[in-house]
Design a protein around this motif. Structure first.
Motif, PDB file in Angstrom:
ATOM      1  N   UNK A 216       0.830  -1.210   0.000  1.00 58.70           N
ATOM      2  CA  UNK A 216       0.000   0.000   0.000  1.00 58.70           C
ATOM      3  C   UNK A 216       0.862   1.257   0.000  1.00 58.70           C
ATOM      4  N   UNK A 217       1.946   1.252   0.738  1.00 62.67           N
ATOM      5  CA  UNK A 217       2.837   2.412   0.765  1.00 62.67           C
ATOM      6  C   UNK A 217       3.416   2.689  -0.619  1.00 62.67           C
ATOM      7  N   UNK A 218       3.813   1.619  -1.314  1.00 63.08           N
ATOM      8  CA  UNK A 218       4.394   1.782  -2.649  1.00 63.08           C
ATOM      9  C   UNK A 218       3.360   2.319  -3.634  1.00 63.08           C
ATOM     10  N   UNK A 219       2.165   1.746  -3.619  1.00 63.51           N
ATOM     11  CA  UNK A 219       1.122   2.194  -4.541  1.00 63.51           C
ATOM     12  C   UNK A 219       0.720   3.628  -4.240  1.00 63.51           C
ATOM     13  N   UNK A 220       0.640   3.991  -2.959  1.00 69.03           N
ATOM     14  CA  UNK A 220       0.351   5.379  -2.603  1.00 69.03           C
ATOM     15  C   UNK A 220       1.424   6.311  -3.165  1.00 69.03           C
ATOM     16  N   UNK A 221       2.663   5.931  -2.984  1.00 67.11           N
ATOM     17  CA  UNK A 221       3.773   6.771  -3.434  1.00 67.11           C
ATOM     18  C   UNK A 221       3.755   6.967  -4.956  1.00 67.11           C
ATOM     19  N   UNK A 222       3.352   5.940  -5.681  1.00 68.25           N
ATOM     20  CA  UNK A 222       3.432   5.996  -7.141  1.00 68.25           C
ATOM     21  C   UNK A 222       2.169   6.533  -7.809  1.00 68.25           C
ATOM     22  N   UNK A 223       1.052   6.597  -7.085  1.00 68.13           N
ATOM     23  CA  UNK A 223      -0.199   7.017  -7.723  1.00 68.13           C
ATOM     24  C   UNK A 223      -0.868   8.222  -7.074  1.00 68.13           C
ATOM     25  N   UNK A 224      -0.650   8.475  -5.786  1.00 67.66           N
ATOM     26  CA  UNK A 224      -1.380   9.517  -5.064  1.00 67.66           C
ATOM     27  C   UNK A 224      -0.804  10.892  -5.383  1.00 67.66           C
ATOM     28  N   UNK A 225      -1.646  11.793  -5.859  1.00 66.95           N
ATOM     29  CA  UNK A 225      -1.214  13.125  -6.259  1.00 66.95           C
ATOM     30  C   UNK A 225      -1.596  14.170  -5.205  1.00 66.95           C
ATOM     31  N   UNK A 226      -1.035  15.380  -5.355  1.00 69.15           N
ATOM     32  CA  UNK A 226      -1.259  16.424  -4.357  1.00 69.15           C
ATOM     33  C   UNK A 226      -2.722  16.811  -4.235  1.00 69.15           C
ATOM     34  N   UNK A 227      -3.486  16.662  -5.325  1.00 68.82           N
ATOM     35  CA  UNK A 227      -4.904  17.024  -5.264  1.00 68.82           C
ATOM     36  C   UNK A 227      -5.776  15.897  -4.734  1.00 68.82           C
ATOM     37  N   UNK A 228      -5.141  14.806  -4.299  1.00 73.00           N
ATOM     38  CA  UNK A 228      -5.885  13.668  -3.763  1.00 73.00           C
ATOM     39  C   UNK A 228      -6.299  12.658  -4.801  1.00 73.00           C
ATOM     40  N   UNK A 229      -6.090  12.960  -6.081  1.00 71.47           N
ATOM     41  CA  UNK A 229      -6.418  12.013  -7.143  1.00 71.47           C
ATOM     42  C   UNK A 229      -5.401  10.897  -7.251  1.00 71.47           C
ATOM     43  N   UNK A 230      -5.784   9.882  -7.988  1.00 71.04           N
ATOM     44  CA  UNK A 230      -4.908   8.725  -8.192  1.00 71.04           C
ATOM     45  C   UNK A 230      -4.652   8.591  -9.687  1.00 71.04           C
ATOM     46  N   UNK A 231      -3.402   8.820 -10.097  1.00 69.55           N
ATOM     47  CA  UNK A 231      -3.086   8.789 -11.519  1.00 69.55           C
ATOM     48  C   UNK A 231      -1.716   8.177 -11.750  1.00 69.55           C
ATOM     49  N   UNK A 232      -1.565   7.567 -12.930  1.00 71.70           N
ATOM     50  CA  UNK A 232      -0.280   7.040 -13.381  1.00 71.70           C
ATOM     51  C   UNK A 232       0.082   7.784 -14.656  1.00 71.70           C
ATOM     52  N   UNK A 233       1.308   8.325 -14.704  1.00 72.41           N
ATOM     53  CA  UNK A 233       1.710   9.181 -15.812  1.00 72.41           C
ATOM     54  C   UNK A 233       2.597   8.497 -16.837  1.00 72.41           C
TER      55      UNK A 233
END
Length: 239
Positions: A216-233
């Motif tokens: 969960x920590x890894x996925x949060x680090x890689x997907x969680x953005x400052x606006x609270x959204x979840x995105x992969x770039x």
């Protein structure tokens, strides 16, 4: 720079990584979005990650990591997983790796190739000291880009028996800083966590923290953005 969604005018993707677990450190969340939308996604691993488990000999670690990767892929809807069996830790950017990647591209016949970030460091430009990216990641990424052209050229590797493939429309490279394109993964975070957690033996050696907590920590680090959204770039290149 404003971001735009990833193109949707493709049906089959081939995700290429150096090691088992590389895809699960973020990309798997996007894969889950694509497979849920009816896209076909295959995985291609250059190595079996046999040098990645401290205290576990490569002959034992390789099969463990291969099994964990196959189970991890299944969580996000991927059933085709191929291993090229190059030696972990010493991937070399050159004709041998390009040839094997080109042959695999011809076998899988994707519309889109996806691979991980392969810049020199994980740290944003200008930051010093910086965290160095893996030598395997750096070597693989450039060869993936080059192998797309190789797969469509009958003269570069004439020894290949697979029919030429010139159908790659896009090459998508994972991008962490100011990506031009993003995939909204808000609905697939839990699948991404479960996918990474399948690398149980590997993660247990990295930390005493519970595997689910690490995932969960890894996925949060890689997907969680400052606006609270979840995105992969991603950054896109023409195939």
């Amino acid at each position: 720079m404003p971001t735009s969604p990833m193109p949707a005018d493709w049906q089959r993707a081939l995700v290429v990584a150096a090691h088992p677990d590389d895809i699960e450190y973020g990309l798997a969340a996007a894969v889950a979005v694509w497979t849920a939308a009816g896209k076909e996604v295959h995985y291609l691993l250059a190595t079996r990650g046999e040098a990645g488990m401290a205290g576990v000999p490569p002959a034992e670690a390789g099969p463990i990591r291969e099994d964990e990767e196959r189970r991890s892929a299944a969580v996000v809807g991927v059933t085709e997983v191929e291993f090229l069996d190059h030696r972990d830790g010493v991937l070399v950017a050159g004709p041998e790796l390009r040839r094997d990647l080109a042959a695999a591209i011809r076998r899988h016949r994707p519309d889109m190739i996806v691979t991980g970030y392969f810049g020199a460091t994980w740290t944003p430009p200008g930051v010093s000291p910086a965290y160095v990216n893996s030598a395997d990641h750096r070597a693989l990424g450039q060869c993936v880009i080059d192998a797309v052209a190789d797969a469509s050229n009958e003269w570069i590797f004439p020894e290949l028996t697979e029919p030429r493939w010139s159908g790659v429309q896009y090459i998508a490279v994972s991008e962490m800083t100011d990506p031009p394109h993003e995939v909204d993964v808000s609905d697939t975070v839990e699948l991404a966590v479960s996918s990474l957690a399948e690398h149980k033996r590997y993660l247990e050696l990295l930390s005493d923290d519970p595997v689910d907590m690490q995932a969960r920590q890894v996925v949060d680090m890689s997907t969680l953005k400052e606006d609270g959204g979840r995105r992969v770039g991603f950054r896109l290149f023409w195939g």
